[in-house]
Design an enzyme around this catalytic site. Structure first.
Site, PDB file in Angstrom:
ATOM      1  N   GLY A  57     109.297 -19.566 -35.293  1.00  0.00           N
ATOM      2  CA  GLY A  57     110.199 -20.056 -34.420  1.00  0.00           C
ATOM      3  C   GLY A  57     109.817 -21.055 -33.172  1.00  0.00           C
ATOM      4  O   GLY A  57     110.551 -21.821 -32.763  1.00  0.00           O
ATOM      5  N   ASP A 116     113.808 -11.182 -27.066  1.00  0.00           N
ATOM      6  CA  ASP A 116     115.143 -10.631 -27.285  1.00  0.00           C
ATOM      7  C   ASP A 116     114.785  -9.066 -27.190  1.00  0.00           C
ATOM      8  O   ASP A 116     114.804  -8.564 -25.917  1.00  0.00           O
ATOM      9  CB  ASP A 116     115.465 -10.812 -28.731  1.00  0.00           C
ATOM     10  CG  ASP A 116     116.990 -10.570 -28.846  1.00  0.00           C
ATOM     11  OD1 ASP A 116     117.499  -9.652 -28.294  1.00  0.00           O
ATOM     12  OD2 ASP A 116     117.315 -10.988 -30.100  1.00  0.00           O
ATOM     13  N   ARG A 178     116.713 -24.571 -37.969  1.00  0.00           N
ATOM     14  CA  ARG A 178     115.529 -25.027 -37.459  1.00  0.00           C
ATOM     15  C   ARG A 178     115.578 -26.318 -36.520  1.00  0.00           C
ATOM     16  O   ARG A 178     114.766 -26.739 -35.624  1.00  0.00           O
ATOM     17  CB  ARG A 178     114.069 -24.638 -38.129  1.00  0.00           C
ATOM     18  CG  ARG A 178     113.949 -23.230 -38.306  1.00  0.00           C
ATOM     19  CD  ARG A 178     112.549 -22.973 -38.600  1.00  0.00           C
ATOM     20  NE  ARG A 178     112.166 -21.694 -39.298  1.00  0.00           N
ATOM     21  CZ  ARG A 178     111.963 -20.387 -38.646  1.00  0.00           C
ATOM     22  NH1 ARG A 178     111.837 -20.708 -37.320  1.00  0.00           N
ATOM     23  NH2 ARG A 178     111.914 -19.499 -39.244  1.00  0.00           N
TER      24      ARG A 178
END
Length: 186
Positions: A57, A116, A178
């Site tokens: 990511g 997160d 992405r």
């Protein structure tokens, strides 16, 4: 916030489509350069800095960030996974690739796409901290402020993120999205 419109960004058929743009490409570009200036001034230029990108990511954020940091540095990667194809964390963090670069005695900057649940960061902070870095800091593009027990709080945060599942600028849903130059909500 700008409306998400159909366009050339969605190049493949996917089951889910982004609903709205949360952070524009322009806002991201500006904030990445601000963070890079802060990082440049934070670390002494004559000390060894290792920037560790948490794949997959962070790869776009990391690329833009290291090119904007105005000081010598080395780059390596670490791969951990806790999502799979879902939109919620499994809670089980798997380390899939360990950095090749030595950690001991170096300033280590871990670059993450989004904080997160905190599970991945907690696992990595412990693993990297046990390798005796001179310092260990975290830079995250997005922070949801949901984790109540983070062992390593981000020193640099691009944006405080809404409690939605976000994609684009490296963030994915089952490997889709992405490539988007902005961050959008599913």
């Amino acid at each position: 916030m700008p409306e998400l419109t159909e366009g050339h960004w969605l190049t493949q058929a996917v089951e889910t489509e982004p609903k709205r743009i949360v952070y524009s490409a322009e806002a991201i570009h500006s904030r990445v350069h601000e963070i890079a200036r802060e990082i440049t001034s934070y670390y002494p230029p004559d000390e060894d800095l290792l920037v560790l990108g948490l794949l997959k990511g962070s790869f776009i954020f990391l690329s833009d960030l290291v090119r904007a940091i105005n000081r010598p540095l080395h780059v390596d990667f670490i791969v951990a996974s806790s999502y799979g194809a879902g939109t919620t964390t499994s809670g089980n963090v798997k380390l899939l690739y360990d950095p090749m670069a030595p950690i001991a005695g170096r300033h280590v900057l871990l670059v993450e796409d989004i904080v997160d649940s905190g599970n991945t960061i907690n696992r990595l902070a412990e693993a990297l901290g046990n390798r005796d870095p001179a310092s260990l800091e975290l830079c995250a593009l997005l922070h949801k402020h949901l984790a109540t027990d983070l062992t390593l709080e981000p020193r640099w945060v691009g944006f405080d993120a809404p409690p939605e599942f976000l994609v684009g600028y490296g963030l994915d849903h089952a490997e889709d999205f992405r490539h988007l130059p902005f961050v959008a909500s599913l």
